[in-house]
Design a protein around this motif. Structure first.
Motif, mmCIF file in Angstrom:
data_model
loop_
_atom_site.group_PDB
_atom_site.id
_atom_site.type_symbol
_atom_site.label_atom_id
_atom_site.label_comp_id
_atom_site.label_asym_id
_atom_site.label_seq_id
_atom_site.Cartn_x
_atom_site.Cartn_y
_atom_site.Cartn_z
ATOM 1 N N LYS A 74 0.806 -1.216 0.000
ATOM 2 C CA LYS A 74 0.000 0.000 0.000
ATOM 3 C C LYS A 74 0.847 1.279 0.000
ATOM 4 O O LYS A 74 0.652 2.157 -0.826
ATOM 5 C CB LYS A 74 -0.971 -0.002 1.177
ATOM 6 C CG LYS A 74 -2.041 1.045 1.049
ATOM 7 C CD LYS A 74 -3.184 0.778 2.000
ATOM 8 C CE LYS A 74 -4.227 1.822 1.819
ATOM 9 N NZ LYS A 74 -5.446 1.358 1.238
ATOM 10 N N GLY A 75 1.792 1.406 0.914
ATOM 11 C CA GLY A 75 2.625 2.613 0.976
ATOM 12 C C GLY A 75 3.426 2.837 -0.291
ATOM 13 O O GLY A 75 3.529 3.949 -0.799
ATOM 14 N N ARG A 76 3.985 1.767 -0.813
ATOM 15 C CA ARG A 76 4.801 1.838 -2.033
ATOM 16 C C ARG A 76 3.971 2.323 -3.213
ATOM 17 O O ARG A 76 4.385 3.213 -3.972
ATOM 18 C CB ARG A 76 5.377 0.442 -2.308
ATOM 19 C CG ARG A 76 6.202 0.311 -3.563
ATOM 20 C CD ARG A 76 6.774 -1.100 -3.679
ATOM 21 N NE ARG A 76 5.753 -2.100 -3.925
ATOM 22 C CZ ARG A 76 5.276 -2.400 -5.145
ATOM 23 N NH1 ARG A 76 5.731 -1.773 -6.207
ATOM 24 N NH2 ARG A 76 4.362 -3.337 -5.288
ATOM 25 N N LYS A 108 0.460 9.132 -5.869
ATOM 26 C CA LYS A 108 0.433 10.534 -5.449
ATOM 27 C C LYS A 108 1.532 11.356 -6.117
ATOM 28 O O LYS A 108 1.742 12.507 -5.781
ATOM 29 C CB LYS A 108 0.559 10.630 -3.929
ATOM 30 C CG LYS A 108 -0.660 10.087 -3.213
ATOM 31 C CD LYS A 108 -0.485 10.129 -1.717
ATOM 32 C CE LYS A 108 -1.711 9.577 -1.017
ATOM 33 N NZ LYS A 108 -1.500 9.498 0.443
ATOM 34 N N GLY A 109 2.252 10.757 -7.063
ATOM 35 C CA GLY A 109 3.249 11.502 -7.827
ATOM 36 C C GLY A 109 4.686 11.208 -7.472
ATOM 37 O O GLY A 109 5.597 11.841 -7.989
ATOM 38 N N GLY A 110 4.907 10.249 -6.596
ATOM 39 C CA GLY A 110 6.263 9.911 -6.190
ATOM 40 C C GLY A 110 6.880 8.841 -7.058
ATOM 41 O O GLY A 110 6.257 8.336 -7.996
ATOM 42 N N PRO A 111 8.110 8.453 -6.733
ATOM 43 C CA PRO A 111 8.788 7.422 -7.508
ATOM 44 C C PRO A 111 8.114 6.057 -7.345
ATOM 45 O O PRO A 111 7.472 5.786 -6.339
ATOM 46 C CB PRO A 111 10.204 7.383 -6.917
ATOM 47 C CG PRO A 111 10.244 8.328 -5.791
ATOM 48 C CD PRO A 111 8.923 9.000 -5.661
ATOM 49 N N LEU A 112 8.277 5.213 -8.347
ATOM 50 C CA LEU A 112 7.746 3.854 -8.317
ATOM 51 C C LEU A 112 8.909 2.893 -8.170
ATOM 52 O O LEU A 112 9.840 2.907 -8.976
ATOM 53 C CB LEU A 112 6.967 3.538 -9.601
ATOM 54 C CG LEU A 112 6.409 2.119 -9.718
ATOM 55 C CD1 LEU A 112 5.350 1.863 -8.634
ATOM 56 C CD2 LEU A 112 5.808 1.903 -11.093
ATOM 57 N N TYR A 113 8.863 2.084 -7.113
ATOM 58 C CA TYR A 113 9.897 1.088 -6.872
ATOM 59 C C TYR A 113 9.272 -0.299 -6.828
ATOM 60 O O TYR A 113 8.108 -0.453 -6.453
ATOM 61 C CB TYR A 113 10.617 1.354 -5.540
ATOM 62 C CG TYR A 113 11.302 2.694 -5.483
ATOM 63 C CD1 TYR A 113 12.400 2.971 -6.291
ATOM 64 C CD2 TYR A 113 10.853 3.680 -4.620
ATOM 65 C CE1 TYR A 113 13.035 4.204 -6.243
ATOM 66 C CE2 TYR A 113 11.479 4.904 -4.558
ATOM 67 C CZ TYR A 113 12.566 5.167 -5.369
ATOM 68 O OH TYR A 113 13.191 6.387 -5.318
ATOM 69 N N GLY A 128 7.824 11.068 4.247
ATOM 70 C CA GLY A 128 7.789 9.619 4.342
ATOM 71 C C GLY A 128 7.977 8.876 3.031
ATOM 72 O O GLY A 128 8.090 7.657 3.025
ATOM 73 N N TRP A 129 8.004 9.614 1.899
ATOM 74 C CA TRP A 129 8.235 8.941 0.622
ATOM 75 C C TRP A 129 9.641 8.364 0.604
ATOM 76 O O TRP A 129 10.574 8.973 1.109
ATOM 77 C CB TRP A 129 8.087 9.917 -0.546
ATOM 78 C CG TRP A 129 6.684 10.243 -0.920
ATOM 79 C CD1 TRP A 129 5.544 9.869 -0.289
ATOM 80 C CD2 TRP A 129 6.286 11.036 -2.030
ATOM 81 N NE1 TRP A 129 4.447 10.374 -0.947
ATOM 82 C CE2 TRP A 129 4.870 11.107 -2.015
ATOM 83 C CE3 TRP A 129 6.964 11.702 -3.035
ATOM 84 C CZ2 TRP A 129 4.144 11.798 -2.968
ATOM 85 C CZ3 TRP A 129 6.247 12.394 -3.989
ATOM 86 C CH2 TRP A 129 4.842 12.442 -3.953
ATOM 87 N N HIS A 130 9.795 7.208 -0.014
ATOM 88 C CA HIS A 130 11.111 6.613 -0.185
ATOM 89 C C HIS A 130 11.737 7.256 -1.418
ATOM 90 O O HIS A 130 11.139 7.255 -2.497
ATOM 91 C CB HIS A 130 10.996 5.106 -0.352
ATOM 92 C CG HIS A 130 10.574 4.416 0.904
ATOM 93 N ND1 HIS A 130 11.264 3.372 1.436
ATOM 94 C CD2 HIS A 130 9.535 4.642 1.757
ATOM 95 C CE1 HIS A 130 10.680 2.967 2.549
ATOM 96 N NE2 HIS A 130 9.613 3.730 2.757
#
Length: 145
Positions: free
Chosen positions: A99-101, A107-112, A127-129
């Motif tokens: 869920k967090g990933r 929400k526009g952050g990186p995808l890992y 809190g984004w990685h």
């Protein structure tokens, strides 16, 4: 009818803020002030949907055309190792471990990928990685408002 219930579920939080009398009078004259405020906030964040332009509905021709595109383009490379990562259109129904990933990406952050995500440190502010070499870019994009 199911769509109406879904929309109500997604919009269950109430947010209040103070405004001056003129703005309050303006908002009170709108047919749907909540929708107006939601659209204004989304426009400020540049997150209005490019297909529906914020209306929540697309013409049948666009739907038919892009349904196939979306269905077949729901993956991209992990931002770190470049392994293909499949992503959902929403975080609804995602297993708790992912869920967090996936919310971060949506929400526009990186995808890992599931292997890289835990090895990348989270930002102290949001809190984004974020990979160390991308921290400056992240702060400009997410924290400079």
């Amino acid at each position: 009818m199911a769509k109406d219930k879904k929309e109500k579920t997604e919009k269950s939080q109430i947010v209040a803020f103070k405004v001056d009398d003129d703005l309050a009078n303006f908002l009170d004259k709108l047919p749907n002030k909540s929708e107006f405020i939601r659209r204004a906030i989304l426009a400020q964040f540049n997150m209005t949907c490019p297909l529906c332009t914020g209306s929540g509905v697309v013409p049948a021709g666009l739907h038919t055309h892009f349904e196939h595109v979306i269905e077949h383009h729901s993956s991209r490379p992990c931002d770190k190792c470049k392994t293909p990562v499949t992503f959902p259109l929403s975080a609804e129904g995602v297993v708790p471990a992912d869920k967090g990933r996936l919310e971060q990406f949506l929400k526009g952050g990186p995808l890992y990928c599931t292997k890289c995500y835990p090895s990348i440190p989270p930002c102290d502010d949001c809190g984004w990685h974020v990979m160390m070499e991308k921290v400056a870019e992240h702060f400009k994009k997410v924290h400079s408002h």
